[in-house]
Structures are given as structure tokens and as C-alpha cells.
Design a protein around this motif. Sequence first.
Motif, short mmCIF file in Angstrom:
data_model
loop_
_atom_site.label_atom_id
_atom_site.label_comp_id
_atom_site.label_asym_id
_atom_site.label_seq_id
_atom_site.Cartn_x
_atom_site.Cartn_y
_atom_site.Cartn_z
N TYR A 1 16.34 -4.70 -8.43
CA TYR A 1 15.80 -3.73 -9.39
C TYR A 1 16.92 -3.20 -10.27
CZ TYR A 1 11.26 -3.54 -7.04
OH TYR A 1 10.02 -3.86 -6.54
N SER A 2 16.54 -2.67 -11.44
CA SER A 2 17.55 -2.04 -12.29
C SER A 2 18.14 -0.89 -11.48
CB SER A 2 16.92 -1.55 -13.59
OG SER A 2 15.82 -0.73 -13.28
N ARG B 1 3.73 -7.44 -4.99
CA ARG B 1 3.66 -7.30 -6.45
C ARG B 1 4.14 -8.56 -7.16
NH1 ARG B 1 5.56 -1.90 -5.54
NH2 ARG B 1 7.63 -2.51 -6.26
N PRO C 1 10.31 -2.99 8.34
CA PRO C 1 10.59 -1.56 8.25
C PRO C 1 10.34 -1.04 6.84
CG PRO C 1 12.62 -2.83 8.61
CD PRO C 1 11.49 -3.79 8.67
N SER C 2 10.11 0.25 6.74
CA SER C 2 9.88 0.88 5.45
C SER C 2 11.03 0.56 4.49
CB SER C 2 9.78 2.39 5.70
OG SER C 2 9.21 2.99 4.60
N GLY C 3 10.69 0.20 3.27
CA GLY C 3 11.71 -0.06 2.25
C GLY C 3 12.32 -1.45 2.31
N CYS C 4 11.75 -2.36 3.12
CA CYS C 4 12.38 -3.68 3.27
C CYS C 4 11.92 -4.66 2.19
CB CYS C 4 12.12 -4.27 4.66
SG CYS C 4 10.45 -4.91 4.86
N GLY C 5 10.98 -4.24 1.35
CA GLY C 5 10.58 -5.11 0.25
C GLY C 5 9.19 -5.71 0.38
N LYS C 6 8.37 -5.19 1.29
CA LYS C 6 7.03 -5.76 1.51
C LYS C 6 6.16 -5.61 0.25
CE LYS C 6 6.17 -2.95 5.06
NZ LYS C 6 7.42 -2.20 5.08
N SER C 7 6.12 -4.39 -0.29
CA SER C 7 5.28 -4.17 -1.49
C SER C 7 5.82 -4.95 -2.67
CB SER C 7 5.25 -2.68 -1.87
OG SER C 7 4.82 -1.93 -0.79
N THR C 8 7.14 -5.05 -2.73
CA THR C 8 7.76 -5.82 -3.81
C THR C 8 7.26 -7.27 -3.74
OG1 THR C 8 9.72 -4.42 -3.76
CG2 THR C 8 9.99 -6.62 -4.72
N ARG D 1 16.05 -4.02 4.33
CA ARG D 1 16.38 -4.39 2.95
C ARG D 1 17.81 -4.92 2.84
NH1 ARG D 1 18.55 -1.65 -1.23
NH2 ARG D 1 18.83 0.29 -0.09
N ILE E 1 19.47 -2.13 -6.84
CA ILE E 1 18.90 -2.23 -5.48
C ILE E 1 18.35 -3.64 -5.27
CG2 ILE E 1 17.00 -1.47 -3.98
CD1 ILE E 1 17.42 1.31 -4.96
N ALA F 1 16.02 -5.82 -3.30
CA ALA F 1 14.86 -5.61 -2.42
C ALA F 1 14.56 -6.84 -1.58
CB ALA F 1 13.65 -5.21 -3.25
P1 ADP Z 1 8.30 -1.53 1.41
O1 ADP Z 1 6.99 -1.88 0.81
O2 ADP Z 1 8.76 -2.52 2.44
O3 ADP Z 1 8.36 -0.13 1.95
P2 ADP Z 1 9.29 -1.71 -1.33
O4 ADP Z 1 9.03 -3.09 -1.74
O5 ADP Z 1 8.39 -0.64 -1.83
O6 ADP Z 1 9.43 -1.62 0.26
O7 ADP Z 1 10.76 -1.31 -1.79
C1 ADP Z 1 11.92 -2.06 -1.43
C2 ADP Z 1 13.14 -1.38 -2.01
O8 ADP Z 1 13.13 -1.48 -3.42
C3 ADP Z 1 13.21 0.12 -1.68
O9 ADP Z 1 14.56 0.48 -1.44
C4 ADP Z 1 12.70 0.77 -2.94
O10 ADP Z 1 13.28 2.05 -3.11
C5 ADP Z 1 13.16 -0.19 -4.02
N1 ADP Z 1 12.24 -0.19 -5.18
C6 ADP Z 1 10.91 -0.48 -5.12
N2 ADP Z 1 10.37 -0.42 -6.36
C7 ADP Z 1 11.39 -0.09 -7.20
C8 ADP Z 1 11.48 0.11 -8.62
N3 ADP Z 1 10.42 -0.03 -9.42
N4 ADP Z 1 12.69 0.43 -9.12
C9 ADP Z 1 13.78 0.54 -8.32
N5 ADP Z 1 13.78 0.35 -6.99
C10 ADP Z 1 12.60 0.05 -6.44
#
Ligand code: ADP
Length: 248
Positions: free
Chosen positions: A13-14, A48, A38-45, A202, A17, A19
Amino acid sequence: MSEIRIQGIEKIYSGGISALESLSLEIQSGEFLSIIGPSGCGKSTLLRLIAGLEMPSRGSIEVSSRERLSYVFQDSHLLPWRTAIRNVALPLELTRMSREVQLTKALEALDLVGLKEFANAYPNQLSGGMKMRVSLARALVTDPALLLLDEPFAALDEITRQKLDEDLRKLWQLKKMTVVFVTHSIQEATFLSNRALVLSQRPGRIILDRRLKLPEHRDLLTKTSQAYLDEMAALYRALESSKKEEIE
Ligand code: ADP
């Protein structure tokens, strides 16, 4: 047939970070895959990226039925001024379908999730579980080939969540769609899916890709079986090993 092909993706990410890192994955058509980590490991990323809402920084993603995908979020995202049926019909309003057909299809989708009787209720008249069912109906109304769900039942109490998990599996069997389900509950992932991925902290990497040897029909009693406990243990061990990696 391969529905999703992901090759060597990385997502930075800009702000720098990272992910996801060197992640490759193939998902076959009709699979029910859960992604745990774990939370923040990139699952939602990852979800998407599959949906095409984000682009990878490196690597490639091919999704064969991207034009037939639906997405369910943790929050039901219902419009409070619309009845359940009119919330469900929303995605069809972008099509050329007549209003009558839209409402018929919306009612069918509500029936699938057991809420036909509540078609004319407003969101504030529905419980949390019912709102999530409406959200699921809205995702199903377009008859998706690929259903992406991002921790949809995380905010619900355990009994409601269990019921929704059972119903979601039945819907998957009925509709024969591909499902990718993000959760941080190992129990839920084991119960729901036929295949589970465990991601590291992550930046997320795949530390386990496992086919779950459990019966096709699952209910509450499945959770008392040795096979269920064994599968869950394998996923817990993978998560634990990733934690140790971090500490060392
Ligand atoms: P999870 O779903 O596993 O909790 P995310 O995919 O939401 O994790 O996020 C993975 C990492 O990327 C996190 O550290 C989050 O803060 C970062 N992140 C997610 N979206 C963005 C974004 N749009 N810009 C910057 N950092 C992001």
C-alpha cells in the motif's frame, strides 16, 4: 475448471505497508475455500484483489467469472429507508429487468435465506442475524458464480452464527457457486469449508493449504466428531507455527 488463478502477487500500500507477499493460489470452480489468519495479515486485501477492487503491486490475478461475482461484508450495509425486498432488489435496478421481475427475483432470494415473510420489514425491524440474511439475499439475487464473504457473521452471537453457517453451506450446495470466505475463526472455517488456507502474520503468505476431510452434510453434531477436531487442530498448529516464526 480453475475459477481463480493468482500468481506471485504482492500488495504494497502507499505508505509502504506490505500486506501480501509472493502469494500464489488456484481456486477451482465450485470450491468452498476459507481464508484464515491473524488480524491485519491481508485477508481482506486478498479478497479485494480477487474482486478487482484493488490491483496487485506485482504478480497477476485471473478470475474467470468476475462479471458474475457478489461480495458480502461484515456489516450488512442495508439502506434503512428501504424495505428488505427493495434492499435485495437493489443490484437488479442496474439491469434492464422489469420492476415486476426484479421484485419476484428479490422475493425468491429472500425465500432462500428464510425471510420471505419479512419482505416488507424495514432494517430497523430486523435482528442482526436477519439483516445479515437480507445482505446474503442481496448477494444471491444476481445468481453469482463466485461469492466472496469478508467475515460476514463475526458480529453475531454464537447460536445465530452457527445457523447462518449451516444455511450458507446449504446454499453453496444448492447453487453450486464458488465461495471464498474470510474469517479469523478456525472453528467457523473448519465447519464451513472444503479447503482452508492459513495465512502468516503480515505480509500474508500461505502457511497451510489443506483439504478438509469432513462429510458433505454438516450440522451441529459435526462439531462433536473426531474428524472435525483433527482438522481444527491442524489449522491451529499452522497458526501457532506462524506465531513462533515471528518471535524467532
Ligand atoms: P485483514 O483482513 O487480514 O485483517 P487487511 O487486508 O485489512 O487485513 O490489511 C492488511 C494490512 O494492510 C493491514 O496492516 C492494514 O492496515 C493495511 N491496509 C489495508 N488497507 C489499506 C489501505 N487502503 N491503505 C493502507 N494500508 C492498508
